[in-house]
Design an enzyme around this catalytic site. Structure first.
Site, PDB file in Angstrom:
ATOM      1  N   LYS A 124       0.813  -1.221   0.000  1.00 19.85           N
ATOM      2  CA  LYS A 124       0.000   0.000   0.000  1.00 19.85           C
ATOM      3  C   LYS A 124       0.845   1.268   0.000  1.00 19.85           C
ATOM      4  CE  LYS A 124      -4.236  -2.106   1.407  1.00 19.85           C
ATOM      5  NZ  LYS A 124      -3.819  -3.522   1.599  1.00 19.85           N
TER       6      LYS A 124
HETATM    7  C1  LIG Z   1      -4.450  -4.642   1.074  1.00 18.82           C
HETATM    8  C2  LIG Z   1      -3.665  -5.882   0.987  1.00 18.82           C
HETATM    9  C3  LIG Z   1      -4.018  -6.921   0.082  1.00 18.82           C
HETATM   10  C4  LIG Z   1      -5.252  -6.863  -0.793  1.00 18.82           C
HETATM   11  O1  LIG Z   1      -5.135  -5.915  -1.811  1.00 18.82           O
HETATM   12  P1  LIG Z   1      -6.433  -5.420  -2.630  1.00 18.82           P
HETATM   13  O2  LIG Z   1      -5.893  -4.405  -3.569  1.00 18.82           O
HETATM   14  O3  LIG Z   1      -7.359  -4.845  -1.602  1.00 18.82           O
HETATM   15  O4  LIG Z   1      -7.010  -6.590  -3.310  1.00 18.82           O
HETATM   16  C5  LIG Z   1      -3.172  -8.019   0.013  1.00 18.82           C
HETATM   17  N1  LIG Z   1      -2.090  -8.146   0.810  1.00 18.82           N
HETATM   18  C6  LIG Z   1      -1.729  -7.191   1.693  1.00 18.82           C
HETATM   19  C7  LIG Z   1      -0.533  -7.401   2.540  1.00 18.82           C
HETATM   20  C8  LIG Z   1      -2.500  -6.020   1.822  1.00 18.82           C
HETATM   21  O5  LIG Z   1      -2.141  -5.076   2.707  1.00 18.82           O
END
Ligand SMILES: *Cc1c(COP(=O)(O)O)cnc(C)c1O
Length: 481
Positions: A124
């Site tokens: 993120k």
């Molecule tokens: C947010 C997140 C996901 C999922 O990603 P999306 O874009 O919401 O599908 C997967 N793995 C981790 C570690 C995350 O923080």
């Protein structure tokens, strides 16, 4: 006059709503708005694209430079290219690896793309670091200061705090459920010490936090008083920023001359949709494997043609413990030939009944690119173990879901390279990883400070009036520090 405008090459990118009932707006307005007024999500009115020569040129180019080129296509003439280049350079200088999102090979045709070298050790950061800079740029241009609020079950809050701390035109408050997130996750939100950031431990669940945030957005008076904005995963700029690493990975593995597949650990369908975006822009992506944990609403939808939510299961990969994949609405809109009225009907019905059937033609279109695979807890644990013993790499449970799905598909289609999106560093989920592998992951050097710095946060009851009053007081302080 128009001739001069034409001569400087200005072009405007417009964004439309998936529900078809909001006016088209420009890039920066779409970034600041998040959700469209008709309840839909913004998508570009037309997909920008790259030629095969341009895609080939991404091989060996610095990550920040590729990011500036991709984002430039989405921003159109709203951000001068030198300003955008400076923004991406600064955003990705915060990463601990010079390649930003390096590829490492796990198996003969399986790679992992390490998306966890940012300040809070999860993917993120890649989008949030850029989003904060886009906000500051847009708000400075409009002479505005906004209050950004986020409810978090873990990773989003830390990434948002790290990205927005020190912003000049935005203040940031995150709400997390007290005692229900890991210590590492909490510390990423509570130890920055910046005056424009607040972390609030809400005495309740993540759902309580989300309900309070929703109540804030529905209160017009409050929303205007603090100039409220959100940075959740439906924000278009987050999707745009995430499409960049599909280009860098594929170019490194031989695109455009060779097609590449991706395995994507999925919750809200943000990352998986970003792959679809890269494909629409001309990248030869053969398959996108939608890898879910036991919360397999998307995997089931692709297999059975019904999008129906169940109860949320708690798993080792908590960032994917989601039963409503917000970004799926964007894919649906695309696959019903961009029929906004049909999309609005479908998602209103989903909200009311909890389940919809995907029209046959739309499902066939989805299956041209996507394949779904649900991975259970035992398979996740076994994959952490086998990856460690066979490759020496200690992977986190989210990444393990992707690796397990990639190996299963790879056994059937061995010729196309598969890139697994490694969405978090193993040290972000030390309990689960230690239990599975019998080895404790080591926190990377750059993140060590988080374990030592003093924590500052406020603890409040799960009551929206109390929290609104708290946010009003925070906003009233202005941006001085
Ligand atoms: C947010 C997140 C996901 C999922 O990603 P999306 O874009 O919401 O599908 C997967 N793995 C981790 C570690 C995350 O923080």
């Amino acid at each position: 006059m128009w001739r001069f405008w034409f001569a400087v090459g200005g072009f405007k990118m417009n964004y439309i709503s998936t529900r078809g009932a909001s006016p088209a707006i420009g890039f920066l307005d779409a970034v600041l708005a998040g959700l469209a007024p008709d309840g839909g999500l913004y998508v570009p009115e037309v997909w920008p694209s790259f030629t095969p020569q341009e895609i080939a040129s991404f091989s060996g180019m610095a990550y920040a430079e590729v990011a500036a080129k991709v984002l430039g296509r989405f921003a159109g003439d709203e951000i001068p290219s030198d300003v955008l280049a400076k923004m991406t350079a600064e955003a990705y200088a915060s990463f601990a690896h010079p390649a930003v999102t390096p590829l490492t090979q796990l198996y003969p045709s399986v790679w992992q793309m390490e998306l966890f070298h940012g300040p809070t050790l999860a993917f993120k950061d890649v989008a949030m670091q850029l989003l904060a800079r886009l906000y500051d740029y847009a708000l400075a241009a409009q002479g505005r200061t906004m209050t950004i609020i986020a409810a978090t079950s873990g990773d989003t809050g830390g990434a948002a705090v790290e990205a927005f701390r020190g912003a000049r035109h935005a203040r940031m408050a995150v709400l997390f459920p007290d005692g229900r997130i890991s210590e590492v996750q909490r510390r990423f939100m509570t130890t920055t010490g910046d005056a424009n950031v607040r972390a609030v431990a809400v005495q309740g669940t993540f759902d309580d936090c989300q309900t309070i945030v929703k109540a804030m957005f529905q209160d017009d008076d409050f929303r205007q008083a603090v100039d409220l904005s959100g940075v959740n995963s439906i924000n278009w700029a987050r999707i745009a920023a995430q499409s960049v690493y599909y280009f860098t990975a594929a170019a490194a593995l031989g695109a455009p001359g060779r097609a590449v597949s991706f395995a994507v650990p999925t919750g809200n369908f943000g990352d998986a949709f970003a792959g679809y975006v890269a494909k629409q822009m001309g990248l030869p992506i053969e398959r996108i494997i939608v890898a879910t944990n036991g919360n397999d609403i998307l995997a089931r939808m692709l297999q059975e043609g019904r999008y129906a939510k169940g109860a949320v299961l708690a798993t080792q990969s908590p960032a994917m413990d989601i039963q409503i994949a917000s970004n799926f609405e964007r894919l649906y809109f695309e696959c019903v030939r961009r029929d906004g009225a049909a999309t609005a009907r479908a998602f209103k019905a989903f909200n009311e009944t909890g389940g919809i059937t995907i029209p046959a033609e739309a499902l066939a279109t989805m299956r041209e690119t996507f394949i779904g695979m649900g991975i259970n807890e035992a398979e996740t644990t076994a994959t952490i173990v086998s990856t460690l013993t066979e490759t020496g790499q200690l992977i986190d449970p989210h990444t393990a879901v992707g690796v397990c799905a990639a190996r299963r598909i790879g056994a059937v289609e061995p010729t196309t390279p598969i890139v697994v999106l490694a969405t978090a560093h193993a040290a972000k989920f030390p309990e689960a990883v230690t239990e599975a592998a019998g080895v404790a992951p080591v926190l990377p050097l750059k993140a060590k400070g988080v374990a030592e710095r003093e924590e500052v946060y406020d603890r409040l009851p799960a009551d929206s009036d109390t929290i609104k009053a708290y946010i009003r007081a925070f906003a009233a302080k202005g941006m001085s520090r």
